[in-house]
Design a protein around this motif. Sequence first.
Motif, PDB file in Angstrom:
ATOM      1  N   VAL A  49       0.906  -1.235  -0.012  1.00 18.50           N
ATOM      2  CA  VAL A  49       0.049   0.043  -0.043  1.00 18.50           C
ATOM      3  C   VAL A  49       0.961   1.121  -0.143  1.00 18.50           C
ATOM      4  O   VAL A  49       1.842   1.400   0.808  1.00 18.50           O
ATOM      5  N   GLY A  50       0.792   2.255  -0.897  1.00 18.76           N
ATOM      6  CA  GLY A  50       1.428   3.526  -0.882  1.00 18.76           C
ATOM      7  C   GLY A  50       0.997   4.493   0.284  1.00 18.76           C
ATOM      8  O   GLY A  50       0.071   4.167   0.868  1.00 18.76           O
ATOM      9  N   LEU A  51       1.694   5.745   0.275  1.00 16.83           N
ATOM     10  CA  LEU A  51       1.313   6.517   1.265  1.00 16.83           C
ATOM     11  C   LEU A  51       1.498   7.892   0.666  1.00 16.83           C
ATOM     12  O   LEU A  51       2.148   8.172  -0.252  1.00 16.83           O
ATOM     13  N   THR A  52       0.692   9.056   1.138  1.00 16.23           N
ATOM     14  CA  THR A  52       0.629  10.285   0.464  1.00 16.23           C
ATOM     15  C   THR A  52       0.581  11.213   1.682  1.00 16.23           C
ATOM     16  O   THR A  52      -0.073  10.988   2.561  1.00 16.23           O
ATOM     17  N   THR A  53       1.438  12.140   1.318  1.00 14.64           N
ATOM     18  CA  THR A  53       1.462  13.041   2.555  1.00 14.64           C
ATOM     19  C   THR A  53       1.670  14.509   1.762  1.00 14.64           C
ATOM     20  O   THR A  53       2.042  14.936   0.595  1.00 14.64           O
ATOM     21  N   ARG A  54       0.737  15.724   2.244  1.00 17.80           N
ATOM     22  CA  ARG A  54       0.753  16.926   1.918  1.00 17.80           C
ATOM     23  C   ARG A  54       1.467  17.989   2.705  1.00 17.80           C
ATOM     24  O   ARG A  54       1.033  17.979   4.040  1.00 17.80           O
ATOM     25  N   VAL A  55       2.516  18.716   2.506  1.00 18.16           N
ATOM     26  CA  VAL A  55       3.347  19.569   3.496  1.00 18.16           C
ATOM     27  C   VAL A  55       3.087  21.070   2.830  1.00 18.16           C
ATOM     28  O   VAL A  55       3.406  21.423   1.869  1.00 18.16           O
ATOM     29  N   GLY A  56       2.816  21.933   3.806  1.00 16.04           N
ATOM     30  CA  GLY A  56       2.763  23.221   3.631  1.00 16.04           C
ATOM     31  C   GLY A  56       4.154  23.687   3.558  1.00 16.04           C
ATOM     32  O   GLY A  56       4.935  23.318   4.543  1.00 16.04           O
ATOM     33  N   LEU A  57       4.398  24.592   2.570  1.00 16.25           N
ATOM     34  CA  LEU A  57       5.516  25.388   2.598  1.00 16.25           C
ATOM     35  C   LEU A  57       5.795  26.580   3.185  1.00 16.25           C
ATOM     36  O   LEU A  57       5.293  27.491   2.619  1.00 16.25           O
ATOM     37  N   ASP A  58       6.600  26.619   4.218  1.00 11.39           N
ATOM     38  CA  ASP A  58       6.916  28.066   4.924  1.00 11.39           C
ATOM     39  C   ASP A  58       5.368  28.490   5.434  1.00 11.39           C
ATOM     40  O   ASP A  58       5.199  29.587   5.403  1.00 11.39           O
ATOM     41  N   GLY A  59       4.629  27.530   5.868  1.00 13.05           N
ATOM     42  CA  GLY A  59       3.656  27.891   6.571  1.00 13.05           C
ATOM     43  C   GLY A  59       2.435  28.179   5.950  1.00 13.05           C
ATOM     44  O   GLY A  59       1.277  28.469   6.572  1.00 13.05           O
ATOM     45  N   VAL A  60       2.526  28.090   4.512  1.00 10.67           N
ATOM     46  CA  VAL A  60       1.307  28.299   3.517  1.00 10.67           C
ATOM     47  C   VAL A  60       0.585  27.015   3.567  1.00 10.67           C
ATOM     48  O   VAL A  60       1.099  26.206   2.907  1.00 10.67           O
ATOM     49  N   ALA A  61      -0.590  27.216   3.551  1.00 12.17           N
ATOM     50  CA  ALA A  61      -1.403  25.649   3.680  1.00 12.17           C
ATOM     51  C   ALA A  61      -1.810  25.317   2.378  1.00 12.17           C
ATOM     52  O   ALA A  61      -1.823  24.382   1.971  1.00 12.17           O
ATOM     53  N   GLY A  62      -1.977  26.243   1.220  1.00 10.33           N
ATOM     54  CA  GLY A  62      -2.336  25.828   0.095  1.00 10.33           C
ATOM     55  C   GLY A  62      -3.774  25.404  -0.236  1.00 10.33           C
ATOM     56  O   GLY A  62      -4.560  25.570   0.691  1.00 10.33           O
ATOM     57  N   ALA A  63      -4.227  24.887  -1.319  1.00  9.59           N
ATOM     58  CA  ALA A  63      -5.561  24.452  -1.532  1.00  9.59           C
ATOM     59  C   ALA A  63      -5.620  23.245  -1.864  1.00  9.59           C
ATOM     60  O   ALA A  63      -5.057  22.474  -2.630  1.00  9.59           O
ATOM     61  N   GLY A  64      -6.708  22.366  -1.069  1.00  9.38           N
ATOM     62  CA  GLY A  64      -7.167  21.124  -1.339  1.00  9.38           C
ATOM     63  C   GLY A  64      -6.180  19.875  -1.021  1.00  9.38           C
ATOM     64  O   GLY A  64      -4.852  20.021  -1.253  1.00  9.38           O
ATOM     65  N   PRO A  65      -6.638  18.630  -0.554  1.00  8.92           N
ATOM     66  CA  PRO A  65      -5.581  17.546  -0.180  1.00  8.92           C
ATOM     67  C   PRO A  65      -5.186  16.914  -1.361  1.00  8.92           C
ATOM     68  O   PRO A  65      -5.612  17.329  -2.531  1.00  8.92           O
ATOM     69  N   THR A  66      -4.164  15.995  -1.390  1.00  9.11           N
ATOM     70  CA  THR A  66      -3.931  15.193  -2.254  1.00  9.11           C
ATOM     71  C   THR A  66      -5.001  14.348  -2.444  1.00  9.11           C
ATOM     72  O   THR A  66      -5.902  13.630  -1.849  1.00  9.11           O
ATOM     73  N   THR A  67      -5.470  14.471  -4.059  1.00  8.68           N
ATOM     74  CA  THR A  67      -6.521  13.656  -4.608  1.00  8.68           C
ATOM     75  C   THR A  67      -5.983  12.387  -5.521  1.00  8.68           C
ATOM     76  O   THR A  67      -5.384  13.017  -6.553  1.00  8.68           O
ATOM     77  N   ILE A  68      -6.326  11.221  -5.343  1.00  5.63           N
ATOM     78  CA  ILE A  68      -5.888  10.110  -6.245  1.00  5.63           C
ATOM     79  C   ILE A  68      -7.069   9.216  -6.248  1.00  5.63           C
ATOM     80  O   ILE A  68      -7.610   8.534  -5.300  1.00  5.63           O
ATOM     81  N   SER A  69      -7.628   8.951  -7.538  1.00  2.55           N
ATOM     82  CA  SER A  69      -8.743   7.982  -7.495  1.00  2.55           C
ATOM     83  C   SER A  69      -8.335   6.590  -7.536  1.00  2.55           C
ATOM     84  O   SER A  69      -7.473   6.134  -8.026  1.00  2.55           O
ATOM     85  N   GLY A  70      -8.995   5.859  -6.543  1.00  2.00           N
ATOM     86  CA  GLY A  70      -8.622   4.314  -6.545  1.00  2.00           C
ATOM     87  C   GLY A  70      -9.672   3.490  -7.728  1.00  2.00           C
ATOM     88  O   GLY A  70      -9.159   2.227  -7.596  1.00  2.00           O
ATOM     89  N   THR A  71     -10.356   4.076  -8.214  1.00  3.83           N
ATOM     90  CA  THR A  71     -11.071   3.307  -9.297  1.00  3.83           C
ATOM     91  C   THR A  71     -10.907   4.006 -10.566  1.00  3.83           C
ATOM     92  O   THR A  71      -9.681   4.380 -10.955  1.00  3.83           O
ATOM     93  N   ARG A  72     -11.991   3.857 -11.563  1.00  3.00           N
ATOM     94  CA  ARG A  72     -11.670   4.616 -12.793  1.00  3.00           C
ATOM     95  C   ARG A  72     -11.753   6.114 -12.475  1.00  3.00           C
ATOM     96  O   ARG A  72     -11.133   6.518 -13.458  1.00  3.00           O
TER      97      ARG A  72
END
Length: 295
Positions: free
Chosen positions: A272-295
Amino acid sequence: MPTRPATLRLATLNICGLPPALSRLPPLEVRAAEIGRRIEASNLDVFNLQEVWGGRSLATVRRHLPSFPFAAWRRAVHGGPAGGLVTFSRYPLDEPRFRSFSGTAPRTSSLAFRAQRAINARRQGMLATAISGWNVVIGNAHLTANKDGDWSPGSRYYRFHEEQVAVLHTFLREVRSPETTLTVVSGDFNIAADSKLYPLITEDGAWRDPFRDSDAVTYHPEFLPAGATGHRIDYVLLSGDEARFPVLDSDTLFAEQLTTEDDTKIWASDHVGLTTRVGLDGVAGAGPTTISGTR
């Protein structure tokens, strides 16, 4: 030079690029096409892969990741990626460094066991590269597999893994420059997160583990021997000021079977893989990491 975005989205996966005779998975070409389809449609920035064995496997995977034109790897004597390690990126990468686990070996059990594991350790190792102009180092690692499933202090793998973790942390300290502000290392450590070796992996908390409180199993139970218990053996670890580089979200990747275009169900890998989203210099950015597991 591309402007650094607000976040870094990274994923890691042992893709199990073994020859078909050594794997219970569909051919890599089939799996790479499905993996690539989903990664291409995602908002990932960096994709760390382990077990990309051989030049043909590398070409297969690369063909299905056209939006990741930058790939860090070192050529082994057989022509493929050293240690089976490749880091794909949407952003330019600096020249990578690689070190094997040569010199590490079990201290107990039969001579044949110790010799074979010492040979395997020479094929596995650590890769590190920097994202150009970001002061961010990306590490990619694959430690020796524990075929016994026993990580207790009395196991024949315990001291062996102790040595390999020490070598990994030494390597990561060496590849950082004075300008490095964030280091992210991920990969298949082959060490259970609920074992007594865990404090060594995080250097007693010096490295942040976004999955510390998760009970995620990262080796599919379907591929374990009957009666064996699954564990989290894959990691994403961060070293850098938590206020400047907060972990915004983390999730598993390819935890379920994929549905191919002809409606066949397949596993992306035995891991099973792992994904992580990290803010750079305290900036949150928009939206989580999104990867579809189906089609």
